[in-house]
Design a protein around this motif. Sequence first.
Motif, PDB file in Angstrom:
ATOM      1  N   LEU A   1       0.802  -1.206   0.000  1.00 40.92           N
ATOM      2  CA  LEU A   1       0.000   0.000   0.000  1.00 40.92           C
ATOM      3  C   LEU A   1       0.837   1.259   0.000  1.00 40.92           C
ATOM      4  O   LEU A   1       2.030   1.252   0.228  1.00 40.92           O
ATOM      5  CB  LEU A   1      -0.896   0.005   1.263  1.00 40.92           C
ATOM      6  N   PHE A   2       0.138   2.427  -0.206  1.00 39.83           N
ATOM      7  CA  PHE A   2       0.795   3.719  -0.192  1.00 39.83           C
ATOM      8  C   PHE A   2       0.088   4.647   0.780  1.00 39.83           C
ATOM      9  O   PHE A   2      -1.118   4.677   0.837  1.00 39.83           O
ATOM     10  CB  PHE A   2       0.754   4.367  -1.572  1.00 39.83           C
ATOM     11  N   SER A   3       0.826   5.398   1.578  1.00 38.56           N
ATOM     12  CA  SER A   3       0.251   6.442   2.421  1.00 38.56           C
ATOM     13  C   SER A   3       1.354   7.412   2.785  1.00 38.56           C
ATOM     14  O   SER A   3       2.526   7.157   2.597  1.00 38.56           O
ATOM     15  CB  SER A   3      -0.358   5.858   3.697  1.00 38.56           C
ATOM     16  N   CYS A   4       0.956   8.588   3.358  1.00 37.79           N
ATOM     17  CA  CYS A   4       1.959   9.534   3.797  1.00 37.79           C
ATOM     18  C   CYS A   4       1.375  10.350   4.923  1.00 37.79           C
ATOM     19  O   CYS A   4       0.177  10.439   5.090  1.00 37.79           O
ATOM     20  CB  CYS A   4       2.394  10.457   2.649  1.00 37.79           C
TER      21      CYS A   4
ATOM     22  N   ARG B   1      -5.054   6.607  -8.764  1.00 30.61           N
ATOM     23  CA  ARG B   1      -3.964   5.644  -8.906  1.00 30.61           C
ATOM     24  C   ARG B   1      -4.129   4.492  -7.914  1.00 30.61           C
ATOM     25  O   ARG B   1      -4.798   4.624  -6.883  1.00 30.61           O
ATOM     26  CB  ARG B   1      -2.616   6.307  -8.690  1.00 30.61           C
ATOM     27  N   ILE B   2      -3.541   3.376  -8.237  1.00 28.19           N
ATOM     28  CA  ILE B   2      -3.362   2.265  -7.313  1.00 28.19           C
ATOM     29  C   ILE B   2      -1.955   2.423  -6.742  1.00 28.19           C
ATOM     30  O   ILE B   2      -0.980   2.482  -7.494  1.00 28.19           O
ATOM     31  CB  ILE B   2      -3.481   0.901  -8.019  1.00 28.19           C
ATOM     32  N   SER B   3      -1.848   2.509  -5.422  1.00 30.58           N
ATOM     33  CA  SER B   3      -0.577   2.922  -4.817  1.00 30.58           C
ATOM     34  C   SER B   3      -0.009   1.868  -3.871  1.00 30.58           C
ATOM     35  O   SER B   3      -0.732   1.325  -3.046  1.00 30.58           O
ATOM     36  CB  SER B   3      -0.765   4.227  -4.041  1.00 30.58           C
ATOM     37  N   PRO B   4       1.287   1.559  -3.998  1.00 26.58           N
ATOM     38  CA  PRO B   4       1.915   0.602  -3.100  1.00 26.58           C
ATOM     39  C   PRO B   4       2.730   1.272  -1.992  1.00 26.58           C
ATOM     40  O   PRO B   4       3.389   2.270  -2.196  1.00 26.58           O
ATOM     41  CB  PRO B   4       2.863  -0.170  -4.025  1.00 26.58           C
ATOM     42  N   ASN B   5       2.658   0.709  -0.797  1.00 31.21           N
ATOM     43  CA  ASN B   5       3.537   1.110   0.303  1.00 31.21           C
ATOM     44  C   ASN B   5       3.425   0.061   1.393  1.00 31.21           C
ATOM     45  O   ASN B   5       2.357  -0.137   1.955  1.00 31.21           O
ATOM     46  CB  ASN B   5       3.151   2.476   0.863  1.00 31.21           C
ATOM     47  N   ALA B   6       4.538  -0.616   1.700  1.00 28.50           N
ATOM     48  CA  ALA B   6       4.520  -1.698   2.676  1.00 28.50           C
ATOM     49  C   ALA B   6       4.479  -1.200   4.111  1.00 28.50           C
ATOM     50  O   ALA B   6       4.351  -2.004   5.031  1.00 28.50           O
ATOM     51  CB  ALA B   6       5.768  -2.578   2.484  1.00 28.50           C
ATOM     52  N   GLN B   7       4.570   0.107   4.327  1.00 29.64           N
ATOM     53  CA  GLN B   7       4.678   0.620   5.684  1.00 29.64           C
ATOM     54  C   GLN B   7       3.408   0.432   6.498  1.00 29.64           C
ATOM     55  O   GLN B   7       3.448   0.456   7.714  1.00 29.64           O
ATOM     56  CB  GLN B   7       5.067   2.100   5.656  1.00 29.64           C
ATOM     57  N   ILE B   8       2.253   0.286   5.863  1.00 32.24           N
ATOM     58  CA  ILE B   8       1.020   0.148   6.627  1.00 32.24           C
ATOM     59  C   ILE B   8       0.350  -1.201   6.401  1.00 32.24           C
ATOM     60  O   ILE B   8      -0.833  -1.360   6.614  1.00 32.24           O
ATOM     61  CB  ILE B   8       0.035   1.290   6.318  1.00 32.24           C
ATOM     62  N   PHE B   9       1.121  -2.205   5.978  1.00 33.88           N
ATOM     63  CA  PHE B   9       0.534  -3.516   5.731  1.00 33.88           C
ATOM     64  C   PHE B   9       1.509  -4.630   6.114  1.00 33.88           C
ATOM     65  O   PHE B   9       2.686  -4.580   5.769  1.00 33.88           O
ATOM     66  CB  PHE B   9       0.149  -3.654   4.263  1.00 33.88           C
TER      67      PHE B   9
ATOM     68  N   TYR C   1      -6.286  -3.798  -2.667  1.00 28.41           N
ATOM     69  CA  TYR C   1      -5.821  -2.579  -3.336  1.00 28.41           C
ATOM     70  C   TYR C   1      -5.938  -1.363  -2.425  1.00 28.41           C
ATOM     71  O   TYR C   1      -6.828  -1.303  -1.568  1.00 28.41           O
ATOM     72  CB  TYR C   1      -6.652  -2.301  -4.592  1.00 28.41           C
ATOM     73  N   LEU C   2      -5.062  -0.399  -2.662  1.00 22.31           N
ATOM     74  CA  LEU C   2      -5.243   0.934  -2.106  1.00 22.31           C
ATOM     75  C   LEU C   2      -5.470   1.867  -3.293  1.00 22.31           C
ATOM     76  O   LEU C   2      -4.566   2.120  -4.082  1.00 22.31           O
ATOM     77  CB  LEU C   2      -4.038   1.400  -1.304  1.00 22.31           C
ATOM     78  N   PHE C   3      -6.706   2.346  -3.422  1.00 20.94           N
ATOM     79  CA  PHE C   3      -7.073   3.255  -4.497  1.00 20.94           C
ATOM     80  C   PHE C   3      -7.089   4.676  -3.951  1.00 20.94           C
ATOM     81  O   PHE C   3      -7.712   4.948  -2.926  1.00 20.94           O
ATOM     82  CB  PHE C   3      -8.456   2.880  -5.036  1.00 20.94           C
ATOM     83  N   GLU C   4      -6.392   5.590  -4.629  1.00 27.21           N
ATOM     84  CA  GLU C   4      -6.277   6.969  -4.157  1.00 27.21           C
ATOM     85  C   GLU C   4      -6.650   7.949  -5.262  1.00 27.21           C
ATOM     86  O   GLU C   4      -6.379   7.691  -6.441  1.00 27.21           O
ATOM     87  CB  GLU C   4      -4.842   7.261  -3.703  1.00 27.21           C
ATOM     88  N   TYR C   5      -7.264   9.047  -4.862  1.00 25.68           N
ATOM     89  CA  TYR C   5      -7.562  10.092  -5.829  1.00 25.68           C
ATOM     90  C   TYR C   5      -7.660  11.426  -5.101  1.00 25.68           C
ATOM     91  O   TYR C   5      -7.815  11.483  -3.866  1.00 25.68           O
ATOM     92  CB  TYR C   5      -8.864   9.800  -6.587  1.00 25.68           C
TER      93      TYR C   5
END
Length: 363
Positions: A17-20, A114-122, A319-323
Amino acid sequence: MKILFKSSIYLIVLFTLFSCGNADNDVFFNPSSGSDLGEGSTVDPCLDLGDSQLTLSIQDQFTTLPGKVSIFFKVSDTEGNPVPGLTANQFTIYEQGRNDDCFNKISTSEAQARISPNAQIFNNSTLLVLDLSNSVLSSSLQELKTASVSFVNNVMPEVESESNKMAIYWFDGEDELHLLNDLTSSKEDLIASIDAITDDISNDPSTDLYGAVIKSTEKAEKLIKETKNNDIIGAASIVIFTDGTDQASRYTEKAALDKVKNASLNISYFTIGLGSEIDTEVLASIGKTSSVFAGNKAELETTFNDISYLVSQRANSFYLFEYCSPKRDGSGDNNLAIQVTSGSLQGAVQTKFSANGFTGGCE
């Protein structure tokens, strides 16, 4: 900063997943706990999207200032099969504000979807649980070792990641789930532990299958709780292999099945049975996500490969879907509908988000 929408449940995982940003404060919705839609609900009929052949189940959602909306969910078909490999252009966004009679379609290109990747929250954990009672050790140990190595190679990523780990346990007739290899991201360590199994690892000819189910579930529940306490989405897959039925009679069949039934929804169960002495009905009930059966030891690697494929597919259907939302501060809570199409199939889910603090400049 981001406003976390805490979920009371997290399911079996996962796509990275992706996050910030950092948590600001929490907003709690009233999720349809235990439903196929997770935190989501059925889409308002005013959209007239037609019959659904796909199910979007929301696991978590959050917003990030100045105006990003992020939704974490899984996609499956009507049979419960995972749908991996979706891309952002297969999603359509609809928003409904306080002044809208129905939903308005939002351009995914203008919204920078976008579909966003980030392993920090999974975190995704796999527990491989092997029956090493006397019948296995004396007749099919080498085939089991070969199949288990294939399973590790298929499930574990080529590049080590702290977000994807596996542990290996084994059981015989004792009232204990023996640890073969602790939770690790190292494929090499896992394979080495399998290679080191010898036919004298156990001297108990009985089989405590129900105990293994109960104890592995407790370990998976603990892993899920630990990740949740760290604000990380956690999922676990329990994969149990056996060539027989429960002989120890230490725990009842009902106790084992109740443990599976009442387990966290983010734990998936897979079973692999070998030979003619297994109870396929019981194993299918334990392996509520999927069960496979090998008629003989020559088929064992194929069945392990079948399960490893399903474990990987399920992980890649999250999925992590972001917009970037066009809503701005002052608009309050807004309804959101997300539709996905895959070939001739489509499905949608509805939720809501707060636009408090939203401004322009979202990236």
